[in-house]
Scaffold this active site. Structure first.
Site, PDB file in Angstrom:
ATOM      1  N   ASN A   1       0.979  -1.137  -0.048  1.00 27.08           N
ATOM      2  CA  ASN A   1       0.146  -0.059   0.073  1.00 27.08           C
ATOM      3  C   ASN A   1       0.832   1.253   0.119  1.00 27.08           C
ATOM      4  O   ASN A   1       1.808   1.539   1.010  1.00 27.08           O
ATOM      5  CB  ASN A   1      -0.857   0.043   1.279  1.00 27.08           C
ATOM      6  CG  ASN A   1      -1.566   1.278   1.347  1.00 27.08           C
ATOM      7  OD1 ASN A   1      -1.886   2.122   0.511  1.00 27.08           O
ATOM      8  ND2 ASN A   1      -2.426   1.430   2.495  1.00 27.08           N
ATOM      9  N   TRP A   2       0.950   2.023  -1.256  1.00 22.79           N
ATOM     10  CA  TRP A   2       1.736   3.080  -1.387  1.00 22.79           C
ATOM     11  C   TRP A   2       1.197   4.285  -0.605  1.00 22.79           C
ATOM     12  O   TRP A   2       2.056   5.341  -0.589  1.00 22.79           O
ATOM     13  CB  TRP A   2       1.961   3.350  -2.739  1.00 22.79           C
ATOM     14  CG  TRP A   2       3.182   2.519  -3.217  1.00 22.79           C
ATOM     15  CD1 TRP A   2       3.870   1.340  -2.646  1.00 22.79           C
ATOM     16  CD2 TRP A   2       4.010   2.940  -4.437  1.00 22.79           C
ATOM     17  NE1 TRP A   2       4.738   0.715  -3.667  1.00 22.79           N
ATOM     18  CE2 TRP A   2       4.895   1.589  -4.677  1.00 22.79           C
ATOM     19  CE3 TRP A   2       3.836   3.845  -5.460  1.00 22.79           C
ATOM     20  CZ2 TRP A   2       5.650   1.644  -5.739  1.00 22.79           C
ATOM     21  CZ3 TRP A   2       4.569   3.568  -6.591  1.00 22.79           C
ATOM     22  CH2 TRP A   2       5.502   2.522  -6.728  1.00 22.79           C
ATOM     23  N   LYS A   3      -0.050   4.260  -0.345  1.00 19.93           N
ATOM     24  CA  LYS A   3      -0.837   5.426   0.448  1.00 19.93           C
ATOM     25  C   LYS A   3      -0.496   6.756  -0.481  1.00 19.93           C
ATOM     26  O   LYS A   3      -0.472   6.580  -1.622  1.00 19.93           O
ATOM     27  CB  LYS A   3      -0.112   5.567   2.002  1.00 19.93           C
ATOM     28  CG  LYS A   3      -0.221   4.247   2.716  1.00 19.93           C
ATOM     29  CD  LYS A   3       0.073   4.275   4.138  1.00 19.93           C
ATOM     30  CE  LYS A   3       0.078   2.979   4.998  1.00 19.93           C
ATOM     31  NZ  LYS A   3       0.216   3.334   6.475  1.00 19.93           N
TER      32      LYS A   3
ATOM     33  N   HIS B   1      -9.249   1.093   5.204  1.00 19.64           N
ATOM     34  CA  HIS B   1      -8.139   1.195   5.848  1.00 19.64           C
ATOM     35  C   HIS B   1      -8.283   2.310   7.095  1.00 19.64           C
ATOM     36  O   HIS B   1      -9.094   3.116   7.059  1.00 19.64           O
ATOM     37  CB  HIS B   1      -6.860   1.767   4.911  1.00 19.64           C
ATOM     38  CG  HIS B   1      -5.794   1.685   5.531  1.00 19.64           C
ATOM     39  ND1 HIS B   1      -5.054   2.693   6.477  1.00 19.64           N
ATOM     40  CD2 HIS B   1      -4.571   0.930   5.255  1.00 19.64           C
ATOM     41  CE1 HIS B   1      -4.061   2.477   6.828  1.00 19.64           C
ATOM     42  NE2 HIS B   1      -3.419   1.431   5.910  1.00 19.64           N
TER      43      HIS B   1
ATOM     44  N   GLU C   1      -6.760   4.606   8.265  1.00 19.19           N
ATOM     45  CA  GLU C   1      -6.365   5.994   7.949  1.00 19.19           C
ATOM     46  C   GLU C   1      -7.592   6.592   7.082  1.00 19.19           C
ATOM     47  O   GLU C   1      -7.923   7.921   7.393  1.00 19.19           O
ATOM     48  CB  GLU C   1      -5.189   6.290   6.784  1.00 19.19           C
ATOM     49  CG  GLU C   1      -3.886   6.044   7.801  1.00 19.19           C
ATOM     50  CD  GLU C   1      -2.746   5.237   7.017  1.00 19.19           C
ATOM     51  OE1 GLU C   1      -2.773   5.414   5.645  1.00 19.19           O
ATOM     52  OE2 GLU C   1      -1.871   4.811   7.716  1.00 19.19           O
TER      53      GLU C   1
ATOM     54  N   GLU D   1      -4.853  -5.046  10.559  1.00 20.37           N
ATOM     55  CA  GLU D   1      -3.876  -3.936  10.598  1.00 20.37           C
ATOM     56  C   GLU D   1      -4.080  -3.229  12.171  1.00 20.37           C
ATOM     57  O   GLU D   1      -5.030  -2.385  12.068  1.00 20.37           O
ATOM     58  CB  GLU D   1      -3.912  -2.885   9.603  1.00 20.37           C
ATOM     59  CG  GLU D   1      -3.768  -3.431   8.371  1.00 20.37           C
ATOM     60  CD  GLU D   1      -2.963  -2.406   7.242  1.00 20.37           C
ATOM     61  OE1 GLU D   1      -1.823  -2.736   7.054  1.00 20.37           O
ATOM     62  OE2 GLU D   1      -3.780  -1.554   7.058  1.00 20.37           O
TER      63      GLU D   1
ATOM     64  N   GLY E   1       3.096   2.140  10.771  1.00 20.07           N
ATOM     65  CA  GLY E   1       4.180   3.140  10.748  1.00 20.07           C
ATOM     66  C   GLY E   1       4.860   3.640  11.702  1.00 20.07           C
ATOM     67  O   GLY E   1       5.409   4.501  11.853  1.00 20.07           O
TER      68      GLY E   1
ATOM     69  N   SER F   1       3.929  -2.119  10.354  1.00 28.79           N
ATOM     70  CA  SER F   1       5.418  -2.110  10.444  1.00 28.79           C
ATOM     71  C   SER F   1       5.900  -3.543  10.106  1.00 28.79           C
ATOM     72  O   SER F   1       6.971  -4.268  10.728  1.00 28.79           O
ATOM     73  CB  SER F   1       5.762  -1.755  11.937  1.00 28.79           C
ATOM     74  OG  SER F   1       5.138  -0.685  12.258  1.00 28.79           O
TER      75      SER F   1
ATOM     76  N   GLY G   1       3.101  -1.258   4.328  1.00 30.60           N
ATOM     77  CA  GLY G   1       3.237   0.462   3.817  1.00 30.60           C
ATOM     78  C   GLY G   1       4.629   0.741   3.275  1.00 30.60           C
ATOM     79  O   GLY G   1       5.053   0.230   2.319  1.00 30.60           O
ATOM     80  N   GLY G   2       5.242   1.102   4.171  1.00 31.48           N
ATOM     81  CA  GLY G   2       6.505   2.095   3.839  1.00 31.48           C
ATOM     82  C   GLY G   2       7.455   1.062   3.243  1.00 31.48           C
ATOM     83  O   GLY G   2       8.180   1.517   2.483  1.00 31.48           O
TER      84      GLY G   2
HETATM   85  P1  13P Z   1       3.453   0.158   7.436  1.00 30.45           P
HETATM   86  O1  13P Z   1       4.160  -1.076   7.071  1.00 30.45           O
HETATM   87  O2  13P Z   1       4.259   1.459   6.997  1.00 30.45           O
HETATM   88  O3  13P Z   1       3.385   0.188   8.761  1.00 30.45           O
HETATM   89  O4  13P Z   1       2.043   0.608   7.067  1.00 30.45           O
HETATM   90  C1  13P Z   1       1.089  -0.398   7.067  1.00 30.45           C
HETATM   91  C2  13P Z   1      -0.240  -0.048   6.178  1.00 30.45           C
HETATM   92  O5  13P Z   1      -0.967   0.814   6.759  1.00 30.45           O
HETATM   93  C3  13P Z   1      -0.471  -0.897   5.192  1.00 30.45           C
HETATM   94  O6  13P Z   1      -1.933  -0.495   4.792  1.00 30.45           O
END
Ligand code: 13P
Length: 249
Positions: free
Chosen positions: A9-11, A93, A95, A163, A169, A209, A230-231
């Site tokens: 997920n590149w957000k 998600h 977020e 999640e 993050g 993470s 994510g990251g």
């Molecule tokens: P991180 O891997 O950066 O913690 O993000 C997880 C995430 O929200 C994937 O949707």
């Protein structure tokens, strides 16, 4: 058998130049590896699909609207996502639940819209740090599953991503026992609701993470069918080892 899924997920990260990372990533993903998916920002969907045509990497969106079209400035519908060549969409998600006040009912409606366009929905659930401290994790998960996952969910049309919000993050991850507890609970709930024959086909991803350093341990859990990353999905050099760890699990 559930096919393992490594989803990135590149957000809200990346412009067209970042697609070179996808082309690089495609060189690492071999037949027989875990299924690999990248969900870039919406403006990159079409170009990402074009660049990855003929590779083993699938493309998905990060959200869609409940309606197919209409006066919804700034929104993107499920048929529009499908039209880019994308095959998945992340929904609910944390977020979006937080910053856009998305409710379980909204997420269920978006999931039905995604299915209507032939997309596979990745439905996200997860407790906050306060929920966990108050020992409410499984209650929150049960309520999110009941409210966000519509009737007729199956392994064909849906993936569930667990999640924990406090792990996203932050560099913090739950212990393996905590991940196992929640994933086993989700599996049992899905089997109760949809019958084991269907429940057992729905893939469960862990997210929060995930890095190459902790991926292999997380993937030892029986009901962890992959990760939503994510990251560490932004760079091919970071994501490829996670895909490899999952492929070996
Ligand atoms: P991180 O891997 O950066 O913690 O993000 C997880 C995430 O929200 C994937 O949707």
């Amino acid at each position: 058998m559930r096919r393992k899924l490594a989803a990135g997920n590149w957000k809200m990260n990346g412009t067209a130049g970042a697609l070179s990372e996808l082309v690089e990533l495609a060189k690492h993903v071999k037949p027989g590896d875990a299924e690999t998916l990248i969900c870039p920002p919406a403006p990159l969907l079409y170009l990402a699909c074009e660049k990855l045509r003929g590779t083993a990497i699938a493309i998905g969106a990060q959200d869609c609207h409940i309606e197919a079209s209409g006066a919804y400035t700034g929104d993107i519908s499920a048929p529009m996502v499908a039209d880019t060549g994308a095959t998945y969409v992340i929904l609910g998600h944390s977020e979006r639940r937080d910053a856009h006040d998305e409710t379980n009912a909204d997420i269920a409606a978006k999931t039905r819209a995604a299915w209507g366009a032939g997309l596979t929905a990745i439905i996200c659930i997860g407790e906050s740090g306060a929920d966990r401290e108050e020992d409410k994790t499984l209650d929150v998960i049960a309520a999110q599953l009941a409210g966000s996952v519509p009737e007729n969910a199956s392994g064909q049309n849906s993936v569930i991503a667990y999640e924990p919000i406090w792990a996203i993050g932050t560099g913090k991850t739950p212990t393996l026992d905590q991940i196992v507890e929640v994933h086993d609970f989700i599996r049992a709930r899905l089997n109760d609701r949809f019958g084991q024959e269907t429940g057992d086909t729905i893939r469960l991803l862990y997210g929060g993470s995930v890095k190459s350093e902790n991926a292999a341990e997380i993937f030892t859990a029986e009901n962890v069918d992959g990760a939503l990353v994510g990251g560490a999905s932004l760079k091919a050099a970071d994501f490829a080892p996670i895909i490899k760890a999952l492929s070996r699990a």
